[in-house]
Design a protein around this motif. Structure first.
Motif, mmCIF file in Angstrom:
data_model
loop_
_atom_site.group_PDB
_atom_site.id
_atom_site.type_symbol
_atom_site.label_atom_id
_atom_site.label_comp_id
_atom_site.label_asym_id
_atom_site.label_seq_id
_atom_site.Cartn_x
_atom_site.Cartn_y
_atom_site.Cartn_z
ATOM 1 N N VAL A 264 -38.213 -32.188 13.645
ATOM 2 C CA VAL A 264 -37.098 -31.621 12.865
ATOM 3 C C VAL A 264 -36.694 -30.256 13.428
ATOM 4 O O VAL A 264 -35.504 -29.947 13.566
ATOM 5 N N LEU A 265 -37.683 -29.458 13.787
ATOM 6 C CA LEU A 265 -37.414 -28.134 14.354
ATOM 7 C C LEU A 265 -36.691 -28.243 15.691
ATOM 8 O O LEU A 265 -35.706 -27.537 15.939
ATOM 9 N N ILE A 266 -37.138 -29.144 16.552
ATOM 10 C CA ILE A 266 -36.519 -29.310 17.867
ATOM 11 C C ILE A 266 -35.072 -29.773 17.732
ATOM 12 O O ILE A 266 -34.158 -29.225 18.378
ATOM 13 N N VAL A 267 -34.834 -30.768 16.879
ATOM 14 C CA VAL A 267 -33.468 -31.273 16.675
ATOM 15 C C VAL A 267 -32.577 -30.184 16.092
ATOM 16 O O VAL A 267 -31.411 -30.029 16.477
ATOM 17 N N SER A 268 -33.123 -29.387 15.177
ATOM 18 C CA SER A 268 -32.335 -28.318 14.540
ATOM 19 C C SER A 268 -31.873 -27.278 15.553
ATOM 20 O O SER A 268 -30.796 -26.700 15.410
ATOM 21 N N LEU A 269 -32.677 -27.045 16.596
ATOM 22 C CA LEU A 269 -32.295 -26.076 17.623
ATOM 23 C C LEU A 269 -31.035 -26.513 18.358
ATOM 24 O O LEU A 269 -30.208 -25.683 18.759
ATOM 25 N N PHE A 270 -30.872 -27.828 18.538
ATOM 26 C CA PHE A 270 -29.678 -28.340 19.209
ATOM 27 C C PHE A 270 -28.471 -28.365 18.265
ATOM 28 O O PHE A 270 -27.340 -28.165 18.687
ATOM 29 N N ILE A 271 -28.736 -28.598 16.985
ATOM 30 C CA ILE A 271 -27.626 -28.670 16.020
ATOM 31 C C ILE A 271 -27.175 -27.275 15.603
ATOM 32 O O ILE A 271 -25.981 -27.010 15.436
ATOM 33 N N PHE A 272 -28.131 -26.359 15.455
ATOM 34 C CA PHE A 272 -27.824 -24.994 15.007
ATOM 35 C C PHE A 272 -28.355 -23.989 16.039
ATOM 36 O O PHE A 272 -29.432 -23.404 15.856
#
Length: 302
Positions: A264-272
């Motif tokens: 979730v943290l890794i994906v969030s870095l790309f989204i935000f």
């Protein structure tokens, strides 16, 4: 089969594979993928041969690369071959993934510099002219002054960008080498888990010095060598502190056994993308007040 004959056969096979990858990388769209595989034959050679014999193979590869694909590709071939050979030698002699990645990144960066110098002084490439051409693609909604400032920052920050790209490419090569090494039963050392990454605390001093220099002396240093130098140091330190903050997050996830939060943290870095600022701040606090030790002590106390 005699040992020397077997070694010559392996050398010829790996050299042939490297030449095929170079040809495909130069002349086809598949080069996006094959260029990532190009250093691999020389990583294997570097791990299994002496440095002197590896250098001879590198020279032969660069020469044949120049014959088949031209001068610029020959320089690229030389860079890639040295890059893989140096990483292979570091794996064999140091047994450290970080040392191999750093040495490989240094070779890649020097290769970038050599290619830029060759393009500028031999083929007449003008970076300023390229920047002017890029201005033709300015978005209509962006003010001209803001666009010009952005282009100036890109130009000034080019060294930091090249350094980061060198480490990324060297890291990708390390990952591929690990995968292939497992198949071939070669011992390619692994990086420590991200949660265990920690950089020297002294980086904080350099970070705040560079930040103060940009804040208070930016106007006086504008357009000078020192502006570019301080800016590049600041950019690279921002990346390092972001990695420190990310490592702290993974340490916390591991400590509290919340493994589902990691993707979730890794994906969030790309989204935000603004999350990198928060990670950078976490990195500063982690280095400054040793957040990990405090958090671990608190968890142990319950």
């Amino acid at each position: 089969m005699p040992s020397k004959t077997k070694q010559l056969a392996e050398n010829a096979l790996l050299l042939g594979i490297a030449l095929v990858l170079l040809f495909v990388s130069t002349y086809t769209v598949a080069g996006v993928v094959t260029s990532l595989l190009l250093p691999l034959p020389f990583v294997l050679l570097g791990m299994r041969r002496t440095m002197s014999s590896t250098i001879w193979i590198v020279v032969v590869f660069a020469f044949l690369g120049g014959v088949f694909t031209g001068i610029v590709s020959a320089l690229m071939a030389l860079t890639v071959a040295l890059w893989g050979a140096v990483m292979g030698q570091m794996y064999a002699k140091r047994g450290s993934a970080l040392a191999a990645i750093t040495a490989g990144a240094a070779v890649v960066f020097l290769g970038y510099v050599a290619i830029l110098a060759l393009s500028t002084y031999i083929f007449g490439l003008d970076l300023n002219e390229m920047m002017k051409r890029a201005a033709e693609y300015k978005p209509p909604f962006m003010p001209q002054e803001q666009f010009d400032q952005g282009m100036q920052l890109v130009k000034m920050g080019m060294p930091a960008f090249l350094v980061m790209m060198s480490f990324i490419q060297s890291g990708i090569t390390h990952g591929i080498s690990r995968l292939v090494g497992k198949r071939m039963r070669l011992s390619v050392p692994a990086l420590p888990p991200l949660r265990d990454w920690s950089f020297p605390r002294s980086l904080l001093y350099y970070y705040f010095i560079s930040m103060m220099a940009l804040l208070f002396m930016g106007n006086d240093l504008e357009g000078t060598f020192w502006t570019s130098a301080v800016l590049n140091v600041k950019v690279m330190l921002d990346v390092i502190l972001t990695l420190q903050g990310l490592a702290f997050c993974f340490f916390s996830i591991h400590l509290y056994n919340r493994k589902a939060l990691a993707p979730v943290l890794i994906v969030s870095l790309f989204i935000f993308p603004p999350l990198t600022t928060i990670l950078s701040l976490l990195g500063i606090f982690d280095l400054g007040v040793n957040l990990r030790k405090r958090l671990e002590t608190r968890v142990k106390r319950g």
